[in-house]
Design a protein around this motif. Structure first.
Motif, PDB file in Angstrom:
ATOM      1  N   ASN A  16       0.757  -1.114   0.147  1.00  0.00           N
ATOM      2  CA  ASN A  16      -0.039  -0.056   0.158  1.00  0.00           C
ATOM      3  C   ASN A  16       0.853   1.213   0.164  1.00  0.00           C
ATOM      4  O   ASN A  16       0.565   2.063  -0.659  1.00  0.00           O
ATOM      5  CB  ASN A  16      -1.063   0.007   1.357  1.00  0.00           C
ATOM      6  CG  ASN A  16      -1.952  -1.012   0.928  1.00  0.00           C
ATOM      7  OD1 ASN A  16      -2.309  -1.478   0.085  1.00  0.00           O
ATOM      8  ND2 ASN A  16      -2.512  -1.364   2.323  1.00  0.00           N
ATOM      9  N   TRP A  19       2.148   1.935  -3.550  1.00  0.00           N
ATOM     10  CA  TRP A  19       1.336   2.362  -4.425  1.00  0.00           C
ATOM     11  C   TRP A  19       1.051   3.736  -4.243  1.00  0.00           C
ATOM     12  O   TRP A  19       0.899   4.607  -5.146  1.00  0.00           O
ATOM     13  CB  TRP A  19       0.011   1.532  -4.217  1.00  0.00           C
ATOM     14  CG  TRP A  19      -0.140   0.409  -5.113  1.00  0.00           C
ATOM     15  CD1 TRP A  19      -0.323  -1.090  -4.755  1.00  0.00           C
ATOM     16  CD2 TRP A  19      -0.261   0.278  -6.639  1.00  0.00           C
ATOM     17  NE1 TRP A  19      -0.184  -1.806  -5.806  1.00  0.00           N
ATOM     18  CE2 TRP A  19      -0.356  -1.130  -7.005  1.00  0.00           C
ATOM     19  CE3 TRP A  19      -0.291   1.491  -7.665  1.00  0.00           C
ATOM     20  CZ2 TRP A  19      -0.403  -1.568  -8.302  1.00  0.00           C
ATOM     21  CZ3 TRP A  19      -0.326   1.275  -8.806  1.00  0.00           C
ATOM     22  CH2 TRP A  19      -0.632  -0.260  -9.193  1.00  0.00           C
ATOM     23  N   GLU A  20       1.045   4.271  -3.023  1.00  0.00           N
ATOM     24  CA  GLU A  20       0.863   5.732  -2.472  1.00  0.00           C
ATOM     25  C   GLU A  20       1.993   6.208  -3.163  1.00  0.00           C
ATOM     26  O   GLU A  20       1.888   7.627  -3.747  1.00  0.00           O
ATOM     27  CB  GLU A  20       0.699   5.817  -1.062  1.00  0.00           C
ATOM     28  CG  GLU A  20      -0.611   5.497  -0.379  1.00  0.00           C
ATOM     29  CD  GLU A  20      -1.859   6.109  -0.948  1.00  0.00           C
ATOM     30  OE1 GLU A  20      -1.519   7.533  -0.988  1.00  0.00           O
ATOM     31  OE2 GLU A  20      -2.714   5.809  -1.421  1.00  0.00           O
ATOM     32  N   ARG A  77       3.469  12.404  -0.687  1.00  0.00           N
ATOM     33  CA  ARG A  77       2.535  11.383  -0.555  1.00  0.00           C
ATOM     34  C   ARG A  77       2.955  10.242   0.571  1.00  0.00           C
ATOM     35  O   ARG A  77       1.920   9.774   1.299  1.00  0.00           O
ATOM     36  CB  ARG A  77       2.333  10.826  -1.894  1.00  0.00           C
ATOM     37  CG  ARG A  77       0.894  10.345  -1.953  1.00  0.00           C
ATOM     38  CD  ARG A  77       0.201  10.336  -2.999  1.00  0.00           C
ATOM     39  NE  ARG A  77      -1.365   9.694  -3.135  1.00  0.00           N
ATOM     40  CZ  ARG A  77      -1.956   9.865  -4.193  1.00  0.00           C
ATOM     41  NH1 ARG A  77      -2.264  10.617  -5.026  1.00  0.00           N
ATOM     42  NH2 ARG A  77      -3.426   9.143  -4.042  1.00  0.00           N
ATOM     43  N   LEU A  78       3.957   9.644   0.523  1.00  0.00           N
ATOM     44  CA  LEU A  78       4.502   8.699   1.334  1.00  0.00           C
ATOM     45  C   LEU A  78       4.287   9.250   2.788  1.00  0.00           C
ATOM     46  O   LEU A  78       4.024   8.329   3.886  1.00  0.00           O
ATOM     47  CB  LEU A  78       5.755   8.098   1.022  1.00  0.00           C
ATOM     48  CG  LEU A  78       6.331   6.848   1.737  1.00  0.00           C
ATOM     49  CD1 LEU A  78       5.135   5.696   1.473  1.00  0.00           C
ATOM     50  CD2 LEU A  78       7.571   6.493   1.395  1.00  0.00           C
ATOM     51  N   TYR A  81       0.744   9.265   3.970  1.00  0.00           N
ATOM     52  CA  TYR A  81       0.358   7.881   4.243  1.00  0.00           C
ATOM     53  C   TYR A  81       0.605   7.213   5.449  1.00  0.00           C
ATOM     54  O   TYR A  81       0.265   6.412   6.258  1.00  0.00           O
ATOM     55  CB  TYR A  81       0.622   7.060   2.969  1.00  0.00           C
ATOM     56  CG  TYR A  81       0.310   5.549   2.976  1.00  0.00           C
ATOM     57  CD1 TYR A  81      -0.912   5.338   2.903  1.00  0.00           C
ATOM     58  CD2 TYR A  81       1.297   4.459   3.661  1.00  0.00           C
ATOM     59  CE1 TYR A  81      -1.618   3.901   3.092  1.00  0.00           C
ATOM     60  CE2 TYR A  81       0.660   3.379   3.505  1.00  0.00           C
ATOM     61  CZ  TYR A  81      -0.508   2.710   3.636  1.00  0.00           C
ATOM     62  OH  TYR A  81      -1.182   1.620   3.801  1.00  0.00           O
TER      63      TYR A  81
END
Length: 124
Positions: A16, A19-20, A77-78, A81
């Motif tokens: 996941n 993907w992020e 973005r990571l 997340y």
């Protein structure tokens, strides 16, 4: 007390997170690539020095911001997340602590009730 995090449904798996980061990289490459392409077009029309550059160097000048933007947006973005996953894990831990506390309080109330019943029986 065992950790309640071990029983989650793979909220914070590496897949996941990858993907992020990938989605962030694609978004960053598109955004920064578009901006650098527009800057290149503007430089072509307004700068005789830029017009004199070879095609390979122009492509290089376009790709550098695209690559940097991809890395920056993927990292951003990571991090978002990771923050999300940690917040969910904290919430799970708090829920487990609250459930354990409520169970302990219920058990104490039951003991107090039994103690009062025994005291009432002893008096009668």
């Amino acid at each position: 007390m065992p950790s309640p995090i071990n029983n989650n449904l793979h909220i914070g798996t590496a897949d996941n997170a990858a993907w992020e980061a990938t989605l962030g990289a694609v978004k960053g490459a598109a955004k920064w690539g578009t901006l650098s392409a527009l800057a290149g077009v503007g430089a072509y029309f307004f700068s005789p020095i830029f017009r004199g550059l070879t095609l390979q160097f122009r492509v290089y000048l376009w790709m550098c911001p695209t690559t940097i933007g991809s890395m920056v947006e993927a990292d951003h973005r990571l991090r978002k997340y990771e923050h999300f996953v940690r917040a969910q894990q904290r919430a799970q831990i708090e829920d487990a602590r609250e459930a354990a506390f409520l169970a302990e309080m219920k058990e104490l109330e039951e003991w107090e009730r039994q103690k009062k019943e025994k005291a009432a029986k002893a008096q009668s």
